[in-house]
Design a protein around this motif. Sequence first.
Motif, mmCIF file in Angstrom:
data_model
loop_
_atom_site.group_PDB
_atom_site.id
_atom_site.type_symbol
_atom_site.label_atom_id
_atom_site.label_comp_id
_atom_site.label_asym_id
_atom_site.label_seq_id
_atom_site.Cartn_x
_atom_site.Cartn_y
_atom_site.Cartn_z
ATOM 1 N N PHE A 38 0.852 -1.190 0.000
ATOM 2 C CA PHE A 38 0.000 0.000 0.000
ATOM 3 C C PHE A 38 0.881 1.231 0.000
ATOM 4 N N ARG A 90 -1.049 6.824 2.389
ATOM 5 C CA ARG A 90 -2.451 6.744 1.986
ATOM 6 C C ARG A 90 -3.343 6.956 3.199
ATOM 7 N N GLU A 119 -6.449 6.340 5.564
ATOM 8 C CA GLU A 119 -7.234 5.150 5.883
ATOM 9 C C GLU A 119 -8.708 5.521 5.912
ATOM 10 N N THR A 120 -9.299 5.608 4.746
ATOM 11 C CA THR A 120 -10.717 5.934 4.639
ATOM 12 C C THR A 120 -11.442 4.767 3.993
ATOM 13 N N GLU A 123 -12.714 -1.593 5.549
ATOM 14 C CA GLU A 123 -11.493 -2.371 5.723
ATOM 15 C C GLU A 123 -11.168 -3.210 4.497
ATOM 16 N N GLU A 137 -11.177 -2.003 1.562
ATOM 17 C CA GLU A 137 -10.362 -1.109 0.744
ATOM 18 C C GLU A 137 -8.971 -0.926 1.333
ATOM 19 N N MET A 138 -8.856 -0.951 2.650
ATOM 20 C CA MET A 138 -7.579 -0.726 3.317
ATOM 21 C C MET A 138 -7.404 -1.751 4.428
ATOM 22 N N SER A 188 3.193 -3.500 4.895
ATOM 23 C CA SER A 188 2.433 -2.299 5.249
ATOM 24 C C SER A 188 1.529 -2.641 6.419
ATOM 25 N N SER A 247 -1.327 -1.022 9.262
ATOM 26 C CA SER A 247 -2.191 0.080 9.670
ATOM 27 C C SER A 247 -1.771 0.508 11.069
#
Length: 112
Positions: free
Chosen positions: A19, A23, A25-26, A29, A31-32, A51, A53
Amino acid sequence: MFDFLGLQETELLNDFVPFHPFRMETGSELEMPLIGVLVNVFDGGLAIGVSFSHKLIDAVTANAFLKSWAAVFRGSRDKIIHPNLSHASLVFPPRDDLPKKYLALMEIEVMV
């Protein structure tokens, strides 16, 4: 890999992690994800990009995890980091006793 590390355009290194590093984190989950691993194979070896979070792990914990992970796969079990998680409460003790301050609120929440 050495060719990429020698380039002035450091944005190209973003291709080696799952990732984009900065970026937002919107979204959901899906999506990210909380963690991603990307294995990059080269002629002379491989590079593993990870990567995390910040919801899951901070930089110090990620460093300890990755060092331990590498030690396991190198066969250097003596270099594995064994954190003592109980020390956190000694370094950051609670300000107030939870039962005295929040017991009534917890009882209300359970009844609702």
